[in-house]
Enzyme design. Structure first.
Site, PDB file in Angstrom:
ATOM      1  N   LYS A   1      50.086  91.451  68.319  1.00 55.81           N
ATOM      2  CA  LYS A   1      50.325  92.575  67.316  1.00 55.81           C
ATOM      3  C   LYS A   1      49.421  92.832  66.320  1.00 55.81           C
ATOM      4  O   LYS A   1      49.533  91.876  65.201  1.00 55.81           O
ATOM      5  CB  LYS A   1      51.907  92.353  66.210  1.00 55.81           C
ATOM      6  CG  LYS A   1      53.508  92.711  67.518  1.00 55.81           C
ATOM      7  CD  LYS A   1      54.256  91.761  66.950  1.00 55.81           C
ATOM      8  CE  LYS A   1      55.511  92.848  68.401  1.00 55.81           C
ATOM      9  NZ  LYS A   1      55.734  94.183  68.972  1.00 55.81           N
TER      10      LYS A   1
ATOM     11  N   ARG B   1      61.281  93.451  78.837  1.00 55.22           N
ATOM     12  CA  ARG B   1      60.590  94.281  79.738  1.00 55.22           C
ATOM     13  C   ARG B   1      61.240  93.433  81.557  1.00 55.22           C
ATOM     14  O   ARG B   1      61.568  93.076  82.213  1.00 55.22           O
ATOM     15  CB  ARG B   1      60.615  95.267  80.588  1.00 55.22           C
ATOM     16  CG  ARG B   1      58.828  95.460  80.662  1.00 55.22           C
ATOM     17  CD  ARG B   1      58.272  96.568  80.685  1.00 55.22           C
ATOM     18  NE  ARG B   1      58.465  97.404  78.672  1.00 55.22           N
ATOM     19  CZ  ARG B   1      57.465  98.089  78.469  1.00 55.22           C
ATOM     20  NH1 ARG B   1      56.842  99.261  79.519  1.00 55.22           N
ATOM     21  NH2 ARG B   1      57.633  98.402  77.301  1.00 55.22           N
TER      22      ARG B   1
END
Length: 512
Positions: free
Chosen positions: A286, A360
């Site tokens: 990130k 996910r």
């Protein structure tokens, strides 16, 4: 947690640090809400005018303090805004009462006792006011002890202690419905606040193993069956998604199964929570400015954990299983790389195109594991996508499902609980973007509609014929702004009340 009592005492004679009253926003200025008649009478019926002179309008969340009238044993009156005055013969919106009670409780930090003279037309009103008080009084100060006094006593932490006791005036202490409403509020709020504590705990103290230990302790206390799969068990079982996400961390992943069963249950539910105890993005690191709050990436698992414990405490006549998919997503020499292919617990293969789309992957394994028990419905909860925040903002979460009626039922449960949510579609044309030339599916698809793409990915790992809903709580799970209503800065406990409400509806046969 703040102690709650129901009281039939009159406001003037009650010994307390403050009397809390409600003020509505009327067409011609503020108006004193029901429940505060005795207080208004002590001001000779001019309380609304006094408040208006002090700048109060009755707007939602507005708090105005003024000296109590002569003869009152409480020194202060706290007037809290309820928002728009309801139509004649209509009661105040439950969420308005909940938020007002929360705002007042927060404003009374440091007080020993407060009497809440808010509108209580029925037992349900007492429940929402109690919930607002308990959630609004929340404070996370576990890391604020600056020193200890010479004799070993704890020094005062920064800030003030939460409100110690709240008496709900107009309540009926001997009425079973009122008592039940208060007991429900206490159980749900206590577990929701526990979820907030977990979200607020720094990641150096809450890795997957530590989270699993918290779950084990709570399960033992409340008679919930618990199973924890460590790295060895996950490897043996073929949980490639959870293992792949946790591969780069020195703290190994865990899959925790919490099972609450009722001998009278006719329905079974499975709740699945994303539990990334810290998300650096992995190899797809990130950018600066996006890491600071990533301790909150386990908020979905915290909500599931809290909801299962609350269901047990309430003795709901439904079987509820919670799955906590716990991992830490870190970059290292052993981390999963973009381009790697993972074989999931379901047997499907996933090409990892972005290691920051890790939630996910852990959810996929947990969803397939939950499906093996053949529950009547599965709901997963996750701080899954920034795209959902762009779509719905920071206070509303998205609901996707493989069944329109179930999505509507979950949405209704959320609204009833005071949790803003919005139904979202799963457009079939977006599925093609996840086609992979190498694996069965890729973990990324089209950029536009990314929150919906994530939902479509998860749908691939729900067992055939099982009703399923996905809650993307990325926006409201962590409040980076100032506190409002009963919502504090930091972890919010979003989705706990929705899940509990869904469990209640399933228990009574009312779930669509």
């Amino acid at each position: 947690m703040t102690a709650l009592t129901l009281s039939t005492a009159a406001a003037p004679g009650l010994r307390a640090d403050a009397i809390v009253i409600g003020v509505a926003k009327g067409a011609n200025g503020p108006s004193v809400a029901p429940g505060a008649e005795a207080v208004d009478k002590a001001y000779d019926g001019r309380l609304a005018g006094v408040l208006e002179t002090l700048g109060a309008s009755g707007a939602e969340g507005e708090v105005t303090k003024l000296p109590a009238p002569s003869g009152f044993k409480a020194p202060v009156v706290v007037a809290v805004g309820l928002g728009a005055e309801p139509d004649k013969d209509a009661g105040f919106d439950p969420e308005a009462l909940r938020r007002a009670a929360g705002a007042a409780a927060r404003a009374l930090a440091g007080a020993k006792k407060a009497a809440f003279a808010l509108p209580l037309a029925e037992a349900a009103d007492a429940g929402v006011v109690a919930e607002g008080v308990l959630l609004g009084a929340y404070s996370f100060d576990a890391y604020k002890e600056s020193a200890k006094e010479a004799k070993g006593a704890k020094a005062k932490a920064n800030g003030k202690a939460p409100l110690a006791e709240a008496a709900l005036l107009g309540g009926k202490p001997r009425d079973k419905a009122y008592k039940a409403a208060i007991e429900r509020a206490a159980a749900v709020a206590e577990e929701l606040n526990r979820a907030r504590d977990l979200v607020n705990t720094p990641p150096n103290d809450l890795d997957p193993e530590a989270f699993a230990a918290v779950a084990q302790a709570a399960a033992k206390e409340h008679g919930i069956k618990v199973q924890v799969l460590d790295e060895k068990a996950l490897t043996k079982g073929g949980y490639g998604g959870i293992l792949g996400v946790g591969a780069g961390s020195a703290s190994g992943p865990r899959l925790v199964k919490l099972s609450y069963t009722s001998p009278k249950a006719k329905k079974s539910l499975a709740f699945v929570g994303k539990g990334i105890t810290y998300d650096s993005g992995g190899i797809s690191l990130k950018p600066a400015g996006h890491n600071e709050t990533m301790k909150c990436d386990m908020a979905g698992a915290a909500a599931v954990f809290a909801a299962v414990v609350a269901a047990a405490r309430l003795g709901l006549e439904v079987n509820v299983t919670g799955w906590l998919a716990l991992a830490e997503n870190m970059p290292s020499g052993s981390a999963t790389r973009p381009g790697d292919v993972l074989r999931m617990y379901s047997g499907k293969t996933v090409e990892v195109l972005n290691t920051d789309a890790e939630g996910r992957l852990v959810l996929a394994d947990a969803l397939w594991a939950a499906s093996q028990d053949k529950p009547d419905a599965i709901i997963d909860v996750a701080t899954l996508t920034g795209a959902m925040m762009l779509a719905l903002g920071s206070r509303t979460y998205g609901i996707m499902a493989n069944d329109d009626a179930f999505r509507a039922a979950v949405h209704e449960a959320a609204e009833e609980s005071g949790e803003p949510a919005w139904p979202m579609p799963l457009p079939e044309h977006l599925r093609k973007g996840m086609d992979s030339p190498t694996a069965d599916i890729a973990n990324m698809g089209e950029r536009m509609g990314g929150g919906l793409v994530a939902g479509l990915f998860l749908r691939e790992f729900v067992g055939e014929g099982i009703t399923w809903a996905h809650l993307d709580i990325a926006g409201p799970a962590f409040n980076e702004g100032g506190p409002f209503g009963y919502t504090p800065k930091g972890g919010t406990g979003t989705a706990v009340r929705t899940l509990v409400r869904v469990a209640e509806l399933a228990a009574t046969g009312e779930l669509g």
